[in-house]
Design an enzyme around this catalytic site. Sequence first.
Site: not given
Ligand code: NAD
Length: 531
Positions: A153, A172, A231-232, A257, A262, A280
Amino acid sequence: MTHSRILISDSLSPGVADLLQGAGFAPEFRPDISRSELLGRIGDFHVLLVRSKTQVDAELLNKAAQLKVVGRAGAGVDNIDLDAATHKGVLVMNTPGGNSISAAEHTLALLLGLARRIPLADTSMKQGQWEKKKFEGTELLGKVLGLLGLGKIGSEVSKRARAFGMTVVAYDPYISDKFARELEVQLLSLEEVLARADFLSLHLPLGDATERLVNDDTIQKMKPGIRLINCARGGLVDEEALMRALASGRVAAAALDVFQQEPSTNFGLIRHPNVIATPHIAGSTQEAQEKVGFEIAQQVIDYLRDGVVRNAVNFASISSREFEQISPYLELGEKLGSLLGQISRIRVGEVGIRYYGELALLNYKPVSSCILKGLFRAMGIESVNMISAFNEARERRILVTETSSSRERGFRNLISIQLRNEARMEWVEGALLHRGNLRLVSVDGIGLESPLGKFLLFIRNQDQPGVIGQVGTLLGNNGINIANFTLGRHEERGEAIGVVSTDSPLSPELARKIRELPAVAFAATARLDWS
Ligand code: NAD
């Protein structure tokens, strides 16, 4: 395998059935099937496609005599008993990242919403006002967007923000320089990102290391007047600290979000005039729903037609004989990979894996997958599994090389794992003495012998007397029982490495005290207690 019988037991987009039909299958589309009918009929099917309603538990799997594949349209697999499926030899696939674009677009919507205060302006107009002055906004052009997490994302957000002319910086620690360069994103330390960002957006997983990452302390390090987007996961932000920062103006505005709890009842935050709140929904779009349905159908088609396995979350099929031979080494590989991920201090560009002795004669690919899984999980990429591990490395532009030599190096088998980038290299080696007896046998070329216990403390120090005593005393005074203390040293380099295996985990406070011991140059804790 077009004779394979496919059951769709949840409400996937109807187009999914058409796609399967077009590929020569005759799926049964039964989104309303009752549990009792499902239990009665599952024995007839080879493939089951679900979303989150159908519970694929041990009871169902036990009746599924012919089932080969369960496909989950979506990322989480909470409704599937993975252990039971693996035990029955059923491959489980999911569609991670199916909603990444939706989540990235929502992030951009919030970014623009914050910059132009759109929700507030809309509310004001609905109340009959015309407050042009009050809603003067901010341009994005030339502003700095700080991203914490540059995964699926975060990287999509970066591309879109670049199109608005923003400078994108990211923290990251687990992605390669090459990956960031391709995205035109500058990788910085956490402190630098916090200090430089005009807008800060979170895209990292929630875990021990990231829980409440946005807190009083980190907010103090942010540029005053920063705008925050989450949004995470809600747990990444200390909501009380955010409230204080909004009140003081240190954080000018926030768009959320996701929330600590929740559905959220933190109305003080939700109703704050400088907060935009959404329930969310970042990943929820019609397209994301359709996409995960089509993705899982295509994955199933590729598997049934060509035997290609994508996004499997449990074990891929290798022959049972090969599996029997290699299975004792899977745990060794995963633990070594995880250990290296937890103690390493370098940004990984390349992972070099070398197998020695009897391992060289086996199909060691699954061990490499376990090594990468352990490594990536230690880096906080929780969605990675054995099957997706190589793909994850490819997507992060991390080169993985596997080599082997039947030469024995003091042990009948040995795995050597190196993390490299242009400037540095760190590596560990381990061996399996006999089933269940896993040993770490060297770190950075310094020989030692330590059991791969559940809780490890790893220390680097200058080779001088007294270190064992100081560390041992600190651990003892804090009620930590030492199971094993191993020291290895490199006489020419004057370096020593200590590995302490303890009966319980060290608190972050105790780890900090050990780091502060004058004789200790570096210390890290590692947990290998997941199995
Ligand atoms: P992803 O696994 O592709 O990416 C996560 C990134 O975070 C990775 O590149 C990883 O190296 C990095 N990371 C891990 N630990 C770290 C740290 N301590 N410091 C800095 N970077 C770090 O995941 P994604 O699919 O991009 O999802 C990102 C977030 O979004 C997740 O928390 C996921 O649960 C959330 N998400 C939310 C929604 C929503 O509806 N709001 C939808 C999808 C995903």
